[in-house]
Design a protein around this motif. Structure first.
Motif, PDB file in Angstrom:
ATOM      1  N   SER A 133      -3.288   3.923   1.592  1.00  9.81           N
ATOM      2  CA  SER A 133      -4.129   3.719   0.436  1.00  9.81           C
ATOM      3  C   SER A 133      -3.809   2.913  -0.668  1.00  9.81           C
ATOM      4  CB  SER A 133      -4.110   5.125  -0.300  1.00  9.81           C
ATOM      5  OG  SER A 133      -3.016   5.411  -0.800  1.00  9.81           O
ATOM      6  N   ASP A 134      -4.546   2.255  -1.364  1.00 13.74           N
ATOM      7  CA  ASP A 134      -4.283   1.206  -2.362  1.00 13.74           C
ATOM      8  C   ASP A 134      -4.924   1.767  -3.646  1.00 13.74           C
ATOM      9  OD1 ASP A 134      -4.302  -0.986  -4.161  1.00 13.74           O
ATOM     10  OD2 ASP A 134      -4.905  -2.308  -2.807  1.00 13.74           O
ATOM     11  N   GLY A 135      -3.990   2.157  -4.742  1.00 14.77           N
ATOM     12  CA  GLY A 135      -4.456   2.693  -5.978  1.00 14.77           C
ATOM     13  C   GLY A 135      -5.343   2.007  -6.576  1.00 14.77           C
ATOM     14  N   SER A 136      -5.288   0.686  -6.556  1.00 15.52           N
ATOM     15  CA  SER A 136      -5.982  -0.263  -7.473  1.00 15.52           C
ATOM     16  C   SER A 136      -7.606  -0.175  -7.198  1.00 15.52           C
ATOM     17  CB  SER A 136      -5.277  -1.561  -7.228  1.00 15.52           C
ATOM     18  OG  SER A 136      -5.520  -2.376  -5.711  1.00 15.52           O
ATOM     19  N   GLY A 137      -7.740   0.259  -6.011  1.00 16.89           N
ATOM     20  CA  GLY A 137      -9.500   0.200  -5.646  1.00 16.89           C
ATOM     21  C   GLY A 137     -10.089   1.404  -6.084  1.00 16.89           C
ATOM     22  N   PRO A 138      -9.650   2.557  -6.014  1.00 16.57           N
ATOM     23  CA  PRO A 138      -8.672   2.896  -4.920  1.00 16.57           C
ATOM     24  C   PRO A 138      -9.510   2.796  -3.545  1.00 16.57           C
ATOM     25  CG  PRO A 138      -9.688   4.841  -5.812  1.00 16.57           C
ATOM     26  CD  PRO A 138     -10.023   3.621  -6.666  1.00 16.57           C
ATOM     27  N   ARG A 139      -8.556   2.563  -2.556  1.00 16.29           N
ATOM     28  CA  ARG A 139      -9.290   2.247  -1.150  1.00 16.29           C
ATOM     29  C   ARG A 139      -8.194   3.043  -0.042  1.00 16.29           C
ATOM     30  NH1 ARG A 139     -11.721  -2.469   1.919  1.00 16.29           N
ATOM     31  NH2 ARG A 139     -12.753  -2.725  -0.180  1.00 16.29           N
ATOM     32  N   GLU A 154     -13.812   3.286  -0.092  1.00 16.10           N
ATOM     33  CA  GLU A 154     -13.318   3.382  -1.295  1.00 16.10           C
ATOM     34  C   GLU A 154     -14.082   4.484  -1.951  1.00 16.10           C
ATOM     35  OE1 GLU A 154     -13.880  -0.078  -3.568  1.00 16.10           O
ATOM     36  OE2 GLU A 154     -12.755  -1.250  -2.244  1.00 16.10           O
ATOM     37  N   TYR A 172      -7.168  10.514  -3.347  1.00 11.63           N
ATOM     38  CA  TYR A 172      -8.254   9.798  -4.441  1.00 11.63           C
ATOM     39  C   TYR A 172      -9.381  10.632  -4.156  1.00 11.63           C
ATOM     40  CZ  TYR A 172      -4.547   6.257  -5.215  1.00 11.63           C
ATOM     41  OH  TYR A 172      -3.411   5.876  -5.024  1.00 11.63           O
ATOM     42  N   TRP A 230       1.062  -1.029  -0.033  1.00 14.32           N
ATOM     43  CA  TRP A 230      -0.038   0.210   0.139  1.00 14.32           C
ATOM     44  C   TRP A 230       0.769   1.198  -0.109  1.00 14.32           C
ATOM     45  CZ3 TRP A 230      -2.444  -1.719   5.294  1.00 14.32           C
ATOM     46  CH2 TRP A 230      -1.444  -1.333   6.312  1.00 14.32           C
ATOM     47  N   GLU A 231       0.320   2.339  -0.112  1.00  9.46           N
ATOM     48  CA  GLU A 231       0.702   3.581  -0.265  1.00  9.46           C
ATOM     49  C   GLU A 231       1.007   4.137   1.198  1.00  9.46           C
ATOM     50  OE1 GLU A 231      -1.644   3.427  -2.580  1.00  9.46           O
ATOM     51  OE2 GLU A 231      -0.454   2.703  -4.095  1.00  9.46           O
TER      52      GLU A 231
END
Length: 278
Positions: A50-56, A77, A39, A32-33
Motif C-alpha cells: 500500500s501507499d498511504g499518500s493515495g491511499p493506494r 484506491e 485503508y 510502499w508499505e
C-alpha cells in the motif's frame, strides 16, 4: 503462516509474491508499505502493498465464478471507489510490471531490482528497462511489449477504450457474464450506466440494499451471488465483517473461505470501524 501468506500459497502463486508482500523485494525503491496497511478494501482484494499518500493498494483481485477462480493483478484506491486498474493477468506480467515500476521510481536498474528479477524469473530485464526508457511504465504503453499481447490486461488498451475495471468486465459493451459481476469489477462507464438500469443485477444499482440482498443469497445457498454482493459497494464495515464470516462458514471452497477470514483479520486493524465503509 499469517492469513494472507496462506491465501497466496493456496492460490498457487510463487513464493516471490508473498515475499513482495512481506517487504523483501522493491520496498525501498517503491517507498510502499509491505505488508499493506488497512485503508478499507473489499474482501475480493488480496492486498500486497500500500501507499498511504493515495491511499493506494497493489494487490490481487479474485474473481469467483461457476468456472472457478480467476486472478487479476490490480491497483486500486479507496478514494475513487476502488475503480480497479488491472495491471496484469499472469504472474509473468505482474513481475514485469513491478520491475518497470521500480525502475521508473529509482531511475535506475539497481542491484535490488536485478535480484528481484532473478527471483521472479524475469528473463530479459534489459528489455523492460529499454521499454521504460522509451515509453515510461504507463499501462497504455504495454501494447509495445509482446508479453502483454495474450492475455491483454484491461488497462493495456488502445487510446479511446476503457482502461479501468477488470477483464472481461472492463469494456463498455455488456458481457454475457456481467449480471454476475461484483460492482467493483465494472468499469466506471458501466457503473454509471447500470446505476439506474432496472435490468442490472440488484447489487449493481444505485443505493442497493446490500445487506438484504446478501441475506437472501445466503438463504438460497447461492454463494457466488453472495460473493458478488459482498464485493459491491454500500457496506458498513461491521456488517461486512459479519457477512464475510457467514460466507466463509458456508462456502465449500476452502481458499475462498480462507480469503474471507484473512480479510476479516486484516480489517480489524481499523481504529474506528463504525465510520468506515466501502
Amino acid at each position: 503462516m499469517v492469513p494472507y501468506d496462506r491465501v497466496i500459497a493456496d492460490l498457487g502463486l510463487p513464493a516471490w509474491i508473498g515475499e513482495v508482500r512481506n517487504g523483501r523485494w522493491l520496498a525501498d525503491a517503491m517507498v510502499w508499505e509491505a505488508p499493506a496497511d488497512w485503508y478499507t478494501c473489499p474482501p475480493a482484494l488480496v492486498p500486497l502493498t500500500s501507499d498511504g499518500s493515495g491511499p493506494r493498494y497493489v494487490g490481487i483481485w479474485v474473481r469467483w465464478t461457476d468456472a472457478g477462480r480467476f486472478l487479476h493483478f490490480v491497483e486500486a484506491e479507496p478514494e475513487d471507489q476502488f475503480l480497479l486498474l488491472e495491471s496484469a493477468l499472469t504472474v509473468e506480467q505482474f513481475a514485469a510490471r513491478l520491475a518497470m515500476h521500480a525502475m521508473s521510481a529509482a531511475d535506475d536498474v539497481t542491484d535490488d531490482i536485478r535480484a528481484f528479477a532473478a527471483a521472479a524469473g524475469i528473463v530479459d530485464l534489459d528489455a523492460l528497462d529499454r521499454h521504460t526508457t522509451n515509453y515510461s511504465d504507463h499501462p497504455r504503453t504495454l501494447i509495445h511489449l509482446p508479453l502483454f499481447d495474450t492475455p491483454r490486461p484491461a488497462t493495456a488498451c488502445a487510446e479511446g477504450l476503457s482502461r479501468d475495471g477488470i477483464t472481461p468486465f472492463a469494456g463498455d459493451t455488456p458481457s454475457p457474464e456481467e449480471p454476475g459481476a461484483a460492482w467493483f469489477e465494472l468499469s466506471g462507464a458501466r457503473r454509471a450506466a447500470l446505476a439506474d438500469d432496472p435490468a442490472a443485477a440488484p447489487w449493481q444499482r444505485r443505493n442497493a440494499p446490500v445487506e438484504a440482498l446478501f441475506a437472501d443469497a445466503i438463504a438460497q445457498g447461492d454463494h457466488l451471488r453472495a460473493w458478488a454482493i459482498l464485493n459491491s459497494t454500500g457496506w458498513k464495515l461491521p456488517a461486512a465483517r459479519k457477512a464475510a464470516t457467514a460466507l466463509a462458514a458456508a462456502v465449500a471452497d476452502p481458499v475462498i473461505a480462507a480469503q474471507l477470514r484473512a480479510w476479516v483479520d486484516f480489517s480489524q486493524r481499523s481504529f474506528d470501524p463504525d465510520r468506515e465503509d466501502y
